[in-house]
Design a protein around this motif. Structure first.
Motif, PDB file in Angstrom:
ATOM      1  N   LYS A   1       1.034  -1.205  -0.026  1.00 49.71           N
ATOM      2  CA  LYS A   1       0.017  -0.019  -0.165  1.00 49.71           C
ATOM      3  C   LYS A   1       0.792   1.463   0.188  1.00 49.71           C
ATOM      4  CE  LYS A   1      -3.769   2.370   2.736  1.00 49.71           C
ATOM      5  NZ  LYS A   1      -3.517   2.870   3.808  1.00 49.71           N
ATOM      6  N   VAL A   2       2.026   1.242   0.728  1.00 50.01           N
ATOM      7  CA  VAL A   2       2.732   2.197   0.780  1.00 50.01           C
ATOM      8  C   VAL A   2       4.142   2.122   0.268  1.00 50.01           C
ATOM      9  CG1 VAL A   2       4.103   3.589   2.505  1.00 50.01           C
ATOM     10  CG2 VAL A   2       1.557   3.063   3.033  1.00 50.01           C
ATOM     11  N   LEU A   3       4.604   2.933  -0.465  1.00 56.55           N
ATOM     12  CA  LEU A   3       6.139   3.019  -1.074  1.00 56.55           C
ATOM     13  C   LEU A   3       6.675   4.181  -0.408  1.00 56.55           C
ATOM     14  CD1 LEU A   3       5.582   2.697  -4.910  1.00 56.55           C
ATOM     15  CD2 LEU A   3       6.370   0.624  -3.295  1.00 56.55           C
ATOM     16  N   ASN A   4       7.559   3.926   0.253  1.00 58.67           N
ATOM     17  CA  ASN A   4       8.270   5.101   1.234  1.00 58.67           C
ATOM     18  C   ASN A   4       9.770   5.355   0.758  1.00 58.67           C
ATOM     19  OD1 ASN A   4       9.501   6.959   3.123  1.00 58.67           O
ATOM     20  ND2 ASN A   4       8.431   6.317   4.652  1.00 58.67           N
ATOM     21  N   THR A   5       9.997   6.570  -0.080  1.00 62.39           N
ATOM     22  CA  THR A   5      11.390   6.371  -0.552  1.00 62.39           C
ATOM     23  C   THR A   5      12.294   7.142   0.412  1.00 62.39           C
ATOM     24  OG1 THR A   5      10.775   8.584  -1.390  1.00 62.39           O
ATOM     25  CG2 THR A   5       9.897   6.842  -2.929  1.00 62.39           C
ATOM     26  N   GLY A   6      11.820   7.627   1.481  1.00 63.13           N
ATOM     27  CA  GLY A   6      13.062   8.376   2.348  1.00 63.13           C
ATOM     28  C   GLY A   6      13.209   9.644   1.829  1.00 63.13           C
ATOM     29  N   GLY A   7      14.191  10.062   2.345  1.00 60.77           N
ATOM     30  CA  GLY A   7      14.663  11.575   2.192  1.00 60.77           C
ATOM     31  C   GLY A   7      15.954  11.776   1.301  1.00 60.77           C
ATOM     32  N   GLY A   8      16.660  12.703   1.703  1.00 63.57           N
ATOM     33  CA  GLY A   8      17.997  13.066   1.275  1.00 63.57           C
ATOM     34  C   GLY A   8      18.364  14.063   0.198  1.00 63.57           C
ATOM     35  N   LEU A   9      17.125  14.665  -0.194  1.00 61.66           N
ATOM     36  CA  LEU A   9      17.268  15.947  -1.177  1.00 61.66           C
ATOM     37  C   LEU A   9      18.098  16.798  -0.702  1.00 61.66           C
ATOM     38  CD1 LEU A   9      16.799  17.160  -4.133  1.00 61.66           C
ATOM     39  CD2 LEU A   9      14.634  18.346  -2.815  1.00 61.66           C
ATOM     40  N   GLY A  10      19.301  17.078  -1.357  1.00 63.37           N
ATOM     41  CA  GLY A  10      20.407  18.108  -1.116  1.00 63.37           C
ATOM     42  C   GLY A  10      19.867  19.584  -1.259  1.00 63.37           C
ATOM     43  N   VAL A  11      20.773  20.399  -0.440  1.00 67.19           N
ATOM     44  CA  VAL A  11      20.570  21.901  -0.844  1.00 67.19           C
ATOM     45  C   VAL A  11      21.977  22.452  -1.290  1.00 67.19           C
ATOM     46  CG1 VAL A  11      18.882  21.971   0.901  1.00 67.19           C
ATOM     47  CG2 VAL A  11      21.179  22.655   1.547  1.00 67.19           C
ATOM     48  N   ASP A  12      22.041  23.679  -1.885  1.00 70.49           N
ATOM     49  CA  ASP A  12      23.249  24.339  -2.196  1.00 70.49           C
ATOM     50  C   ASP A  12      23.895  25.036  -1.102  1.00 70.49           C
ATOM     51  OD1 ASP A  12      25.466  25.479  -3.629  1.00 70.49           O
ATOM     52  OD2 ASP A  12      23.981  26.283  -5.239  1.00 70.49           O
TER      53      ASP A  12
ATOM     54  N   PHE B   1       9.592   7.616 -12.878  1.00 72.62           N
ATOM     55  CA  PHE B   1      10.101   6.343 -12.852  1.00 72.62           C
ATOM     56  C   PHE B   1       9.668   5.301 -11.792  1.00 72.62           C
ATOM     57  CE2 PHE B   1      13.275   9.463 -14.743  1.00 72.62           C
ATOM     58  CZ  PHE B   1      13.568   8.740 -16.039  1.00 72.62           C
ATOM     59  N   LEU B   2       8.941   5.897 -10.966  1.00 69.86           N
ATOM     60  CA  LEU B   2       8.277   5.019  -9.897  1.00 69.86           C
ATOM     61  C   LEU B   2       7.004   4.164 -10.412  1.00 69.86           C
ATOM     62  CD1 LEU B   2       9.283   3.982  -6.966  1.00 69.86           C
ATOM     63  CD2 LEU B   2       7.736   5.963  -6.074  1.00 69.86           C
ATOM     64  N   ASN B   3       7.034   2.797 -10.268  1.00 68.94           N
ATOM     65  CA  ASN B   3       5.927   2.317 -10.874  1.00 68.94           C
ATOM     66  C   ASN B   3       4.868   2.355  -9.779  1.00 68.94           C
ATOM     67  OD1 ASN B   3       4.137   0.672 -12.046  1.00 68.94           O
ATOM     68  ND2 ASN B   3       5.862  -1.164 -12.015  1.00 68.94           N
ATOM     69  N   VAL B   4       3.955   3.169  -9.742  1.00 70.67           N
ATOM     70  CA  VAL B   4       3.067   3.382  -8.786  1.00 70.67           C
ATOM     71  C   VAL B   4       1.675   2.633  -9.203  1.00 70.67           C
ATOM     72  CG1 VAL B   4       1.659   4.840  -7.181  1.00 70.67           C
ATOM     73  CG2 VAL B   4       4.073   5.380  -7.967  1.00 70.67           C
ATOM     74  N   LYS B   5       1.138   1.658  -8.439  1.00 73.14           N
ATOM     75  CA  LYS B   5       0.041   1.033  -8.860  1.00 73.14           C
ATOM     76  C   LYS B   5      -1.215   1.684  -8.199  1.00 73.14           C
ATOM     77  CE  LYS B   5       2.616  -2.894  -9.672  1.00 73.14           C
ATOM     78  NZ  LYS B   5       3.357  -3.713  -8.902  1.00 73.14           N
ATOM     79  N   PRO B   6      -2.234   1.314  -8.921  1.00 71.16           N
ATOM     80  CA  PRO B   6      -3.570   1.876  -8.351  1.00 71.16           C
ATOM     81  C   PRO B   6      -3.854   1.731  -6.743  1.00 71.16           C
ATOM     82  CG  PRO B   6      -4.056   1.076 -10.405  1.00 71.16           C
ATOM     83  CD  PRO B   6      -2.633   0.382  -9.991  1.00 71.16           C
ATOM     84  N   GLY B   7      -4.188   2.735  -6.227  1.00 73.10           N
ATOM     85  CA  GLY B   7      -4.509   2.829  -4.696  1.00 73.10           C
ATOM     86  C   GLY B   7      -3.278   2.888  -3.935  1.00 73.10           C
ATOM     87  N   GLN B   8      -2.044   2.742  -4.470  1.00 75.06           N
ATOM     88  CA  GLN B   8      -0.858   2.943  -3.747  1.00 75.06           C
ATOM     89  C   GLN B   8      -0.596   4.374  -3.342  1.00 75.06           C
ATOM     90  OE1 GLN B   8       2.224   1.224  -5.911  1.00 75.06           O
ATOM     91  NE2 GLN B   8       2.263  -0.925  -4.711  1.00 75.06           N
ATOM     92  N   GLU B   9       0.167   4.483  -2.290  1.00 71.48           N
ATOM     93  CA  GLU B   9       0.571   5.906  -1.613  1.00 71.48           C
ATOM     94  C   GLU B   9       1.917   5.993  -1.807  1.00 71.48           C
ATOM     95  OE1 GLU B   9      -0.667   6.332   2.500  1.00 71.48           O
ATOM     96  OE2 GLU B   9      -2.773   6.224   1.810  1.00 71.48           O
ATOM     97  N   VAL B  10       2.601   7.224  -2.098  1.00 72.51           N
ATOM     98  CA  VAL B  10       3.941   7.418  -2.381  1.00 72.51           C
ATOM     99  C   VAL B  10       4.254   8.500  -1.293  1.00 72.51           C
ATOM    100  CG1 VAL B  10       5.976   8.095  -3.653  1.00 72.51           C
ATOM    101  CG2 VAL B  10       3.938   7.016  -4.722  1.00 72.51           C
ATOM    102  N   HIS B  11       5.287   7.684  -0.105  1.00 68.75           N
ATOM    103  CA  HIS B  11       5.553   8.809   0.860  1.00 68.75           C
ATOM    104  C   HIS B  11       7.049   9.190   0.789  1.00 68.75           C
ATOM    105  CE1 HIS B  11       2.208   7.866   3.611  1.00 68.75           C
ATOM    106  NE2 HIS B  11       1.872   7.295   2.700  1.00 68.75           N
ATOM    107  N   PHE B  12       7.333  10.315   1.132  1.00 66.36           N
ATOM    108  CA  PHE B  12       8.893  11.060   1.314  1.00 66.36           C
ATOM    109  C   PHE B  12       9.209  11.396   2.709  1.00 66.36           C
ATOM    110  CE2 PHE B  12       7.197  11.175  -2.985  1.00 66.36           C
ATOM    111  CZ  PHE B  12       8.635  11.157  -3.707  1.00 66.36           C
ATOM    112  N   GLU B  13      10.522  11.541   3.141  1.00 66.68           N
ATOM    113  CA  GLU B  13      10.802  11.931   4.497  1.00 66.68           C
ATOM    114  C   GLU B  13      11.952  12.985   4.358  1.00 66.68           C
ATOM    115  OE1 GLU B  13      10.343   7.361   6.560  1.00 66.68           O
ATOM    116  OE2 GLU B  13      12.372   8.181   6.098  1.00 66.68           O
ATOM    117  N   LEU B  14      11.403  14.118   4.018  1.00 64.12           N
ATOM    118  CA  LEU B  14      12.440  15.182   3.662  1.00 64.12           C
ATOM    119  C   LEU B  14      12.827  15.935   4.853  1.00 64.12           C
ATOM    120  CD1 LEU B  14      11.182  16.669   0.319  1.00 64.12           C
ATOM    121  CD2 LEU B  14      13.347  15.206   0.759  1.00 64.12           C
ATOM    122  N   GLY B  15      14.130  16.016   5.336  1.00 66.32           N
ATOM    123  CA  GLY B  15      14.793  16.955   6.617  1.00 66.32           C
ATOM    124  C   GLY B  15      15.316  18.082   5.882  1.00 66.32           C
ATOM    125  N   ARG B  16      16.612  17.882   5.554  1.00 66.69           N
ATOM    126  CA  ARG B  16      17.453  18.869   5.349  1.00 66.69           C
ATOM    127  C   ARG B  16      16.992  19.859   4.203  1.00 66.69           C
ATOM    128  NH1 ARG B  16      23.198  18.181   5.185  1.00 66.69           N
ATOM    129  NH2 ARG B  16      22.626  16.103   5.296  1.00 66.69           N
TER     130      ARG B  16
END
Ligand code: PLP
Length: 383
Positions: free
Chosen positions: A220-231, A252-267
């Motif tokens: 149900k959940v695809l959680n890709t984490g965080g990590g995006l950088g800054v300048d 590029f993510l193969n999201v199926k019907p009904g799935q949720e995509v989650h991110f965890e951004l900090g920085r």
């Protein structure tokens, strides 16, 4: 970036302190929210980056969830109004006390980092007559091409469950009646600005979700984490590239019907909103080196010493047109590593000058310590 009024205000204050520009914070949060909402993506703020109460309140007001790595972070997230149904809890070493706290709080999901942890959460949930929702943190062995101290998704890193252990995960999930499997979780490292890395991550996530589906587990959940950088070299150009980031996942993510995509951004959400403001205590002119000794050191901002991280340093009491000198900018702590940066070209500087160490909003104040029995650094806000 600092106008005269702000600098005059700083002159009246005891240093060092973190200065938070809440306008920059809000603009960043808005940019992230608007880029993510195009695709219906869910963003959790990774509280480890900064749990300053005022910062948390602003972030919460934008509707983000919270990504926590300790029981106290779970507690703080809920106290600051992040809905419990938006709290995720990761970490390789969750204690029983922390797991119990999160179970009592009915959080959205545990991101589980070992097979053993699955059994422990199951036992603790069973004892409370609860069902714990879990996602499996998989170590995808994807190179984040970032500093080796902040990479987390390689086989040699301690984080997550290696792919060869997945059959044991399946066995555990089948056995553990007090667990509800929600999906899969990844986090490969931090300060990642190369979008190719995320493309590679998507490929791995797609493979992993196919594997789980083939084994009869619906995701149900695809959680890709965080990590995006800054300048870090352009603190005034301060919005991270959220548009490109989310676009890569949408493509590029193969999201199926009904799935949720989650991110965890900090920085990316908080880094550019703060600077560490410090005063020059002493100027030491040597034969080989000139030193600026500041009243802030590794006790206030440890990133340069811990990760060899770069932060732009500015003398905000002088104008750039003045004669420049090369300095090693150091702190007062009794450690040779207590150096923010070597050989920095700055306007000739004097005792009492104010220095701003920029892009310090992430992994800055939260890592402050009282080493040398120093006062814990305080914070000042733009409003
Ligand atoms: C599991 C997890 N998610 C998210 C993050 C946030 O990373 P960043 O601040 O690079 O976005 C971290 C940071 O270490 C993490 O460990």
């Amino acid at each position: 970036m600092f106008n005269t009024n702000t600098i005059n205000r700083f002159q009246q204050l005891e240093t060092p302190f973190y200065y938070y520009d809440l306008d920059v914070l809000r603009k960043t949060l808005e940019a992230c929210r608007s880029a993510a909402s195009k695709y219906g993506f869910h963003v959790h703020y990774a509280m480890k980056a900064n749990f300053n109460p005022k910062v948390l309140d602003v972030i919460q007001s934008f509707g983000f969830g919270a990504d926590c790595v300790s029981g106290n972070e779970v507690k703080a997230a809920i106290e600051h109004g992040f809905g419990k149904d938006k709290v995720v809890f990761a970490g390789v070493g969750k204690s029983d006390k922390e797991i119990n706290l999160a179970l009592d709080a009915d959080i959205f999901c545990f991101n589980v980092e070992s097979v053993q942890e699955l059994y422990i959460i199951n036992d603790l949930a069973k004892a409370k007559n609860k069902i714990a929702k879990v996602a499996i943190r998989i170590n995808p062995n994807v190179d984040a091409h970032t500093h080796h101290f902040i990479t987390t998704g390689l086989d040699e890193n301690k984080f997550g469950i290696n792919t060869w252990q997945l059959p044991d995960v399946i066995a555990a999930l089948k056995e553990c009646a007090s667990l509800k499997f929600l999906g899969i979780h990844f986090h490969i490292g931090s300060q990642i600005t190369d979008m190719e890395v995320y493309k590679n991550l998507c490929t791995r996530i797609n493979e992993m979700q196919d594997w789980f589906t083939d084994h009869g587990f619906e995701i149900k959940v695809l959680n890709t984490g965080g990590g995006l950088g800054v300048d870090y070299h352009n603190p005034d150009n301060n919005i991270a590239d959220f548009e490109s980031y989310f676009k890569v996942f949408s493509q590029f993510l193969n999201v199926k019907p009904g799935q949720e995509v989650h991110f965890e951004l900090g920085r990316a959400l908080v880094a550019q909103s703060a600077s560490l403001i410090s005063r020059v205590l002493y100027v030491k002119n040597g034969i080989k080196k000139n030193f600026l000794v500041l009243d802030a050191g590794m006790t206030e901002l440890i990133r340069p010493m811990l990760y060899q991280a770069y932060h732009q340093i500015e003398n905000i009491s002088r104008t750039e047109s003045e004669q420049t000198v090369h300095y090693d900018v150091v702190g007062p702590i009794c450690e040779s590593t207590d150096c923010f940066q070597k050989d920095v070209e700055l306007p000739q500087s004097y005792r009492g000058d104010l220095l701003a160490i920029r892009t310090a909003g992430a992994y800055g104040e939260v890592m402050a310590s009282g080493y040398n029995l120093r006062d814990i650094v305080g914070s000042v806000y733009s409003e």
